[in-house]
Design a protein around this motif. Structure first.
Motif, PDB file in Angstrom:
ATOM      1  N   GLY A 131       0.995  -1.116   0.024  1.00  0.00           N
ATOM      2  CA  GLY A 131       0.098   0.090   0.082  1.00  0.00           C
ATOM      3  C   GLY A 131       0.708   1.186  -0.077  1.00  0.00           C
ATOM      4  O   GLY A 131       0.160   2.158   0.320  1.00  0.00           O
ATOM      5  N   ILE A 132       2.061   1.282  -0.324  1.00  0.00           N
ATOM      6  CA  ILE A 132       2.936   2.315  -0.484  1.00  0.00           C
ATOM      7  C   ILE A 132       3.040   2.902  -1.941  1.00  0.00           C
ATOM      8  O   ILE A 132       3.791   2.109  -2.547  1.00  0.00           O
ATOM      9  N   VAL A 133       2.375   3.797  -2.203  1.00  0.00           N
ATOM     10  CA  VAL A 133       2.678   4.302  -3.535  1.00  0.00           C
ATOM     11  C   VAL A 133       3.859   5.222  -3.745  1.00  0.00           C
ATOM     12  O   VAL A 133       3.539   6.359  -3.488  1.00  0.00           O
ATOM     13  N   VAL A 134       4.709   4.756  -4.383  1.00  0.00           N
ATOM     14  CA  VAL A 134       5.886   5.734  -4.743  1.00  0.00           C
ATOM     15  C   VAL A 134       6.276   5.361  -6.274  1.00  0.00           C
ATOM     16  O   VAL A 134       5.709   4.069  -6.633  1.00  0.00           O
ATOM     17  N   SER A 135       6.949   6.130  -6.928  1.00  0.00           N
ATOM     18  CA  SER A 135       7.513   5.910  -8.283  1.00  0.00           C
ATOM     19  C   SER A 135       8.526   4.747  -8.352  1.00  0.00           C
ATOM     20  O   SER A 135       9.448   4.809  -7.171  1.00  0.00           O
ATOM     21  N   GLN A 136       8.657   4.144  -9.289  1.00  0.00           N
ATOM     22  CA  GLN A 136      10.012   3.040  -9.452  1.00  0.00           C
ATOM     23  C   GLN A 136      11.281   3.911  -9.490  1.00  0.00           C
ATOM     24  O   GLN A 136      12.197   3.552  -9.105  1.00  0.00           O
ATOM     25  N   ALA A 137      11.078   5.269 -10.145  1.00  0.00           N
ATOM     26  CA  ALA A 137      12.435   6.054 -10.109  1.00  0.00           C
ATOM     27  C   ALA A 137      12.851   6.319  -8.542  1.00  0.00           C
ATOM     28  O   ALA A 137      13.860   6.568  -8.352  1.00  0.00           O
ATOM     29  N   THR A 138      11.847   6.891  -7.852  1.00  0.00           N
ATOM     30  CA  THR A 138      12.144   7.058  -6.304  1.00  0.00           C
ATOM     31  C   THR A 138      12.520   5.711  -5.841  1.00  0.00           C
ATOM     32  O   THR A 138      13.595   6.227  -5.002  1.00  0.00           O
ATOM     33  N   VAL A 139      12.326   4.503  -6.093  1.00  0.00           N
ATOM     34  CA  VAL A 139      13.135   3.388  -5.232  1.00  0.00           C
ATOM     35  C   VAL A 139      14.292   3.408  -6.025  1.00  0.00           C
ATOM     36  O   VAL A 139      15.190   3.057  -5.163  1.00  0.00           O
ATOM     37  N   GLY A 140      14.532   3.653  -7.277  1.00  0.00           N
ATOM     38  CA  GLY A 140      16.125   3.389  -7.718  1.00  0.00           C
ATOM     39  C   GLY A 140      16.904   4.489  -7.121  1.00  0.00           C
ATOM     40  O   GLY A 140      17.909   4.324  -6.826  1.00  0.00           O
ATOM     41  N   ARG A 141      16.432   5.657  -6.691  1.00  0.00           N
ATOM     42  CA  ARG A 141      17.144   6.698  -6.281  1.00  0.00           C
ATOM     43  C   ARG A 141      17.619   6.305  -4.928  1.00  0.00           C
ATOM     44  O   ARG A 141      18.726   6.785  -4.360  1.00  0.00           O
ATOM     45  N   HIS A 142      16.776   5.643  -4.223  1.00  0.00           N
ATOM     46  CA  HIS A 142      17.069   5.499  -2.709  1.00  0.00           C
ATOM     47  C   HIS A 142      17.589   4.015  -2.320  1.00  0.00           C
ATOM     48  O   HIS A 142      17.911   3.729  -1.112  1.00  0.00           O
ATOM     49  N   LEU A 143      18.035   3.443  -3.478  1.00  0.00           N
ATOM     50  CA  LEU A 143      18.825   2.024  -3.427  1.00  0.00           C
ATOM     51  C   LEU A 143      20.007   2.276  -2.949  1.00  0.00           C
ATOM     52  O   LEU A 143      20.969   3.251  -3.248  1.00  0.00           O
ATOM     53  N   PRO A 144      20.753   1.501  -1.900  1.00  0.00           N
ATOM     54  CA  PRO A 144      22.053   1.818  -1.389  1.00  0.00           C
ATOM     55  C   PRO A 144      23.105   1.120  -2.656  1.00  0.00           C
ATOM     56  O   PRO A 144      22.777   0.639  -3.397  1.00  0.00           O
ATOM     57  N   TRP A 145      24.063   1.945  -2.563  1.00  0.00           N
ATOM     58  CA  TRP A 145      25.170   1.474  -3.676  1.00  0.00           C
ATOM     59  C   TRP A 145      25.800   0.252  -3.559  1.00  0.00           C
ATOM     60  O   TRP A 145      26.264  -0.118  -2.507  1.00  0.00           O
ATOM     61  N   GLN A 146      25.799  -0.475  -4.695  1.00  0.00           N
ATOM     62  CA  GLN A 146      26.365  -1.852  -4.689  1.00  0.00           C
ATOM     63  C   GLN A 146      27.447  -2.008  -5.390  1.00  0.00           C
ATOM     64  O   GLN A 146      27.254  -1.687  -6.658  1.00  0.00           O
ATOM     65  N   PRO A 147      28.807  -2.197  -5.274  1.00  0.00           N
ATOM     66  CA  PRO A 147      29.796  -2.030  -6.311  1.00  0.00           C
ATOM     67  C   PRO A 147      30.057  -3.310  -7.063  1.00  0.00           C
ATOM     68  O   PRO A 147      30.491  -3.031  -8.223  1.00  0.00           O
ATOM     69  N   LYS A 148      29.428  -4.447  -6.757  1.00  0.00           N
ATOM     70  CA  LYS A 148      29.380  -5.731  -7.558  1.00  0.00           C
ATOM     71  C   LYS A 148      28.132  -6.498  -7.560  1.00  0.00           C
ATOM     72  O   LYS A 148      27.261  -6.429  -6.642  1.00  0.00           O
ATOM     73  N   VAL A 149      27.958  -7.498  -8.300  1.00  0.00           N
ATOM     74  CA  VAL A 149      27.021  -8.436  -8.130  1.00  0.00           C
ATOM     75  C   VAL A 149      26.933  -8.975  -6.679  1.00  0.00           C
ATOM     76  O   VAL A 149      28.004  -9.425  -6.208  1.00  0.00           O
ATOM     77  N   PRO A 150      25.809  -8.673  -5.972  1.00  0.00           N
ATOM     78  CA  PRO A 150      25.760  -9.315  -4.572  1.00  0.00           C
ATOM     79  C   PRO A 150      26.114 -10.636  -4.547  1.00  0.00           C
ATOM     80  O   PRO A 150      25.289 -11.531  -5.428  1.00  0.00           O
ATOM     81  N   SER A 151      26.487 -11.267  -3.401  1.00  0.00           N
ATOM     82  CA  SER A 151      26.384 -12.508  -2.986  1.00  0.00           C
ATOM     83  C   SER A 151      25.586 -13.005  -2.054  1.00  0.00           C
ATOM     84  O   SER A 151      25.280 -12.232  -1.109  1.00  0.00           O
TER      85      SER A 151
END
Length: 341
Positions: A131-151
Motif C-alpha cells: 500500500g505504499i505508492v511511490v514511483s519506481q524512479a524514487t525506489v531506484g534513487r534511494h537504493l544503496p550503492w552496490q559495487p558488484k554483483v551481490p552474493s
C-alpha cells in the motif's frame, strides 16, 4: 500663501528626516561600541546578527556607511547583495514533488540489504503490495550503492542446500560384557532428523553399502553425503553411493567440525542417553536408541529449529487444560502436554 505653506512643510520634513538620520547614526555607533567591548583577542568578532543589522540600516539609510568604521563600506554593500541573492534563491527554489517519507526510504534500504538480488522493479512491486505508492524512479534513487554483483549470505546458501544434504557417521558403544558395538547414524540436515540407524559388531564395506540403500530407497537419495575418512567406507560403499547419483563430500583428516551436525547429534545421544544406561547387548542398544530417536523427533526442542522439533510440534494454549508429564526414554526425559480434566 501656498508658497509659504510649502516652504514650511519642506522645513518640517527636513527636520524630521534630520531627526531620523541622527537616531540611526546613534544606533550604528552604539552597536559598534558593543562589538568592540566583546572579550575577543585580535580583530572584533562579528556575528550574523551584526551583519543583518548593518544591512538593514544601509537599506533604510544608505548614508550609514559614513558612520561605520569597523568594516569598509564595500563590505556592508556585499553583505546586502548576498542577502538579496539568498532571499530570491529561497523564493525561486523549485517546488517539484514532495520528498519521500523517511520510513519509506528506510524500508527500501532494508529490502535491498535483505534481498541483494532484487532491483528497483522488484522492490517497487513489494511496496505497492504494502500500500505504499511511490514511483519506481524514487525506489531506484534511494537504493544503496552496490559495487558488484551481490552474493547471498552463508546462512541463505546453507539453507538452500539443507534439503539436498545428508551426513553419515558411526560411534562405538561398549556393552556390559565389554563388547564393542558400532552404531551407524544417517542424518538429514533439513530438519535434523535421523533418517536411518543400525547396529553391528563388524562394520564391513558391504554392510555400510547396504545401509545407504536402506536409508534412501527409490528416488529419495540426497545430492550430497558428508562423511569422514574412516577406512570402513571402502570401495564397495563408494561404488554404491556413486550408483545412487550421490556426491560424497569427505572431510579433512581430524576435522570433526566439518561434519558438525551429525557430530552434535552423536554428542547429544551420549550425554542425554547412553551415559546414563548400561547397554547389555545389541538388542538392548537398538531398543534404547529407538526410544531416544522417537523422543528426539517428536518431543525434544532444538535451538537450530527455532525451539521446535524435527517433526513440528503444535503449541497448546492454556485453555487446552492442565499440564501432564509423560515419561520417555525410560524416564530419562519427559514430554509435557495439556490435557483436559
Amino acid at each position: 500663501m501656498l508658497t509659504f505653506l510649502s516652504a514650511v512643510g519642506s522645513l518640517l520634513s527636513f527636520r524630521v528626516r534630520s531627526r531620523a538620520s541622527l537616531e540611526l547614526e546613534l544606533v550604528a555607533l552604539r552597536h559598534q561600541l558593543t562589538v568592540l567591548r566583546r572579550q575577543h583577542p585580535g580583530r572584533p568578532r562579528l556575528f550574523s546578527a551584526d551583519r543583518m543589522l548593518w544591512v538593514w540600516l544601509y537599506r533604510i539609510w544608505p548614508r550609514v556607511l559614513d558612520a561605520v568604521v569597523l568594516v569598509e563600506p564595500a563590505t556592508v554593500v556585499n553583505w546586502h547583495r548576498k542577502g538579496f541573492r539568498l532571499y530570491w534563491r529561497r523564493r525561486s527554489r523549485p517546488l517539484g514533488r514532495p520528498g519521500t517519507n523517511r520510513d519509506v526510504r528506510d524500508l527500501i534500504r532494508q529490502m535491498s540489504r535483505a534481498n541483494p538480488l532484487w532491483g528497483a522493479p522488484r522492490i517497487h512491486g513489494e511496496l505497492l503490495k504494502l500500500g505504499i505508492v511511490v514511483s519506481q524512479a524514487t525506489v531506484g534513487r534511494h537504493l544503496p550503492w552496490q559495487p558488484k554483483v551481490p552474493s547471498p549470505t552463508w546462512r541463505s546458501f546453507l539453507q538452500n542446500h539443507m534439503h539436498d544434504t545428508a551426513a553419515v557417521d558411526m560411534f562405538v558403544v561398549v556393552t556390559a560384557t565389554f563388547q564393542l558395538l558400532y552404531a551407524l547414524v544417517v542424518l538429514g540436515h533439513e530438519r535434523r532428523k535421523v533418517i536411518h540407524f543400525d547396529i553391528t559388531p563388524n562394520p564391513t564395506h558391504a554392510w555400510l553399502a547396504r545401509q545407504i540403500t536402506e536409508a534412501f530407497p527409490w528416488d529419495t537419495a540426497p545430492r550430497f553425503l558428508l562423511r569422514d575418512r574412516d577406512a570402513s567406507y571402502g570401495q564397495t560403499f563408494r561404488d554404491r553411493v556413486r550408483a545412487m547419483a550421490i556426491e560424497e563430500v569427505v572431510t579433512a583428516p581430524r576435522s570433526p567440525r566439518q561434519n558438525a551436525v551429525v557430530e552434535r547429534i552423536i554428542g547429544s545421544i551420549r550425554r542425554e542417553c547412553l551415559d546414563h544406561v548400561i547397554i547389555l547387548d545389541e538388542r538392548h542398544l537398538r531398543r534404547v536408541l529407538s526410544a531416544n530417536f522417537e523422543y528426539h523427533h517428536q518431543s525434544r526442542t532444538h535451538l537450530s529449529l527455532g525451539k521446535d522439533c524435527p517433526e513440528p510440534r503444535s503449541v497448546q494454549p492454556p485453555s487446552a487444560g492442565t499440564v501432564v508429564a509423560f515419561p520417555q526414554v525410560g524416564g530419562l526425559h519427559h514430554r509435557y502436554e495439556r490435557r483436559a480434566a
